[in-house]
Design a protein around this motif. Structure first.
Motif, PDB file in Angstrom:
ATOM      1  N   MET A 178      43.571  15.757  10.023  1.00  0.00           N
ATOM      2  CA  MET A 178      42.427  16.678  10.100  1.00  0.00           C
ATOM      3  C   MET A 178      41.570  16.316  11.300  1.00  0.00           C
ATOM      4  O   MET A 178      41.280  15.156  11.513  1.00  0.00           O
ATOM      5  CB  MET A 178      41.581  16.592   8.832  1.00  0.00           C
ATOM      6  CG  MET A 178      42.327  17.037   7.606  1.00  0.00           C
ATOM      7  SD  MET A 178      41.346  16.789   6.154  1.00  0.00           S
ATOM      8  CE  MET A 178      42.606  17.031   4.929  1.00  0.00           C
ATOM      9  N   THR A 218      39.491   9.989   5.969  1.00  0.00           N
ATOM     10  CA  THR A 218      40.729  10.694   5.692  1.00  0.00           C
ATOM     11  C   THR A 218      41.695   9.842   4.889  1.00  0.00           C
ATOM     12  O   THR A 218      42.434  10.344   4.040  1.00  0.00           O
ATOM     13  CB  THR A 218      41.382  11.125   7.022  1.00  0.00           C
ATOM     14  OG1 THR A 218      40.443  11.891   7.756  1.00  0.00           O
ATOM     15  CG2 THR A 218      42.622  11.948   6.782  1.00  0.00           C
ATOM     16  N   LYS A 272      47.153  12.886  -0.175  1.00  0.00           N
ATOM     17  CA  LYS A 272      48.046  13.545   0.778  1.00  0.00           C
ATOM     18  C   LYS A 272      48.793  14.712   0.133  1.00  0.00           C
ATOM     19  O   LYS A 272      49.225  15.627   0.821  1.00  0.00           O
ATOM     20  CB  LYS A 272      49.049  12.533   1.329  1.00  0.00           C
ATOM     21  CG  LYS A 272      48.414  11.323   1.995  1.00  0.00           C
ATOM     22  CD  LYS A 272      47.584  11.709   3.206  1.00  0.00           C
ATOM     23  CE  LYS A 272      47.015  10.458   3.888  1.00  0.00           C
ATOM     24  NZ  LYS A 272      46.121  10.801   5.010  1.00  0.00           N
ATOM     25  N   ASP A 276      45.751  20.780   5.990  1.00  0.00           N
ATOM     26  CA  ASP A 276      44.999  20.286   7.137  1.00  0.00           C
ATOM     27  C   ASP A 276      43.930  21.311   7.502  1.00  0.00           C
ATOM     28  O   ASP A 276      44.134  22.520   7.388  1.00  0.00           O
ATOM     29  CB  ASP A 276      45.924  20.069   8.335  1.00  0.00           C
ATOM     30  CG  ASP A 276      46.864  18.889   8.116  1.00  0.00           C
ATOM     31  OD1 ASP A 276      46.437  17.910   7.477  1.00  0.00           O
ATOM     32  OD2 ASP A 276      48.009  18.949   8.594  1.00  0.00           O
ATOM     33  N   CYS A 277      42.792  20.815   7.974  1.00  0.00           N
ATOM     34  CA  CYS A 277      41.666  21.691   8.273  1.00  0.00           C
ATOM     35  C   CYS A 277      41.312  21.679   9.752  1.00  0.00           C
ATOM     36  O   CYS A 277      41.369  20.634  10.406  1.00  0.00           O
ATOM     37  CB  CYS A 277      40.441  21.269   7.471  1.00  0.00           C
ATOM     38  SG  CYS A 277      40.636  21.376   5.675  1.00  0.00           S
ATOM     39  N   LYS A 298      41.347  24.757   1.502  1.00  0.00           N
ATOM     40  CA  LYS A 298      40.509  24.786   2.702  1.00  0.00           C
ATOM     41  C   LYS A 298      39.878  26.161   2.841  1.00  0.00           C
ATOM     42  O   LYS A 298      40.441  27.172   2.409  1.00  0.00           O
ATOM     43  CB  LYS A 298      41.318  24.433   3.948  1.00  0.00           C
ATOM     44  CG  LYS A 298      42.392  25.446   4.321  1.00  0.00           C
ATOM     45  CD  LYS A 298      43.083  25.017   5.611  1.00  0.00           C
ATOM     46  CE  LYS A 298      44.163  26.034   6.039  1.00  0.00           C
ATOM     47  NZ  LYS A 298      44.807  25.649   7.308  1.00  0.00           N
TER      48      LYS A 298
END
Length: 342
Positions: free
Chosen positions: A1, A9, A14, A39-40, A115
């Protein structure tokens, strides 16, 4: 990220559990799957999902799929949770409880984490429970958008179809706040409910003399506005019940209209679509949904808005599939809320 400075993180999971649609199917059979935590980008928040509100469209798309989906697809668009990762300087930050209506085209929110762009969420006020907030986005915002399209003001007469449904319940309350005279349809068992919410006149939607009774109650003038959540022949009937140049907001696909009817009534027809805000990449529309979310949350926090009855559903594929079937079976007046985690 990238630039996720507000959380370590390495401390985040995960992988996560998700409820997915392997392929569209008429039985709405779902599966439980372990997938990667998303993921962001810099403007996106990673949220630990706590509650997900189920909507009729969730069941419809579980049966029929959606043209932009890849499978397996995570279902769900209405979510509440706590921000666990955000880029430095992004608001809201880690620890904030948020509510949002997600993009239909992307992976959904029936998962332990999701997200969302930071500008599309609303911070939940203290005192508002997570399950209450999860009942608001789709139904509440649909009602607000419909009333805005209808330009409902003091003294208007409005027909709200399916008043006991979640959209109908919110629409009745907001229409009364705008000073409208509210007519609605509902099953006889729900007449007391919609009257308590503020409906002035209630009709049995199964009454074979429905149109005759509406005209008798309404008088010679037709409705100024109609919120049509049924579609099909009901839309045609509702236009007949409107005044000349009346306004109708439609939540379902439009039927084929007789041109003589269109010429005679000259209706102003509006289409209500929450998903379009995402599908057209309209940043303005997405931000407006956040503003509407704040209005809905404020109504709950200040006890100005009554929620539909809430029914909690466990976070497993079988129970969620059963809940979607119940949603589509008809006659359901509450909101089903999946408790994901706390």
């Amino acid at each position: 990220m990238s630039n996720a400075a507000n959380s370590a993180t390495s401390e985040l999971a995960k992988t996560m559990q998700a409820i997915v649609l392997e392929q569209p199917n008429q039985a709405m059979t779902l599966s439980e799957l372990t997938i990667a935590v998303p993921d962001c980008a810099d403007n996106e928040l990673l949220v630990k999902v706590e509650y997900v509100g189920l909507n009729p469209n969730d069941g419809y798309y579980a049966k029929n799929g959606f043209c932009q989906w890849q499978y397996p697809h995570v279902l769900g668009v209405d979510a509440v949770g706590t921000v666990v990762n955000a880029a430095k300087g992004i608001f809201p930050g880690v620890g904030e409880r948020v509510m949002w209506h997600a993009s239909l085209a992307d992976q959904g929110v029936l998962s332990e984490y999701a997200k969302v762009p930071n500008y599309a969420v609303a911070v939940i006020p203290k005192g508002v429970a997570g399950e209450e907030a999860a009942a608001l986005p789709c139904a509440g915002m649909t009602a607000l958008i419909a009333l805005d399209k209808l330009e409902v003001t003091q003294g208007d007469t409005i027909l709200i179809e399916a008043g006991a449904g979640a959209v109908g319940q919110f629409a009745i309350q907001f229409a009364k706040l705008r000073g409208a005279d509210v007519f609605t349809t509902a099953a006889k068992r729900n007449h007391q409910l919609v009257k308590k919410l503020g409906a002035d006149v209630v009709f049995d939607y199964q009454d074979k003399k429905l149109c005759e009774k509406i005209r008798r109650e309404l008088g010679p003038n037709g409705f100024d506005a109609v919120l049509d959540s049924v579609g099909g022949e009901a839309t045609i009937r509702n236009i007949e019940l409107m005044r000349f140049c009346g306004r109708i907001a439609c939540l379902k696909p439009l039927p084929h209209f007789d041109q003589q009817l269109m010429y005679r009534k000259a209706p102003n027809i509006g289409i209500v679509s929450l998903g379009g805000a995402w599908l057209t990449n309209s940043l303005c529309a997405q931000q407006k949904m956040s503003f509407m979310s704040n209005l809905l949350l404020d109504g709950i926090a200040k006890d100005k808005l009554q929620l539909p009855q809430l029914n909690l559903v466990n976070f497993n594929a079988t129970e969620i599939s059963q809940a979607l079937a119940k949603q589509l079976a008809g006659g359901f007046t509450g909101k089903q809320i999946v408790k994901v985690c706390q």
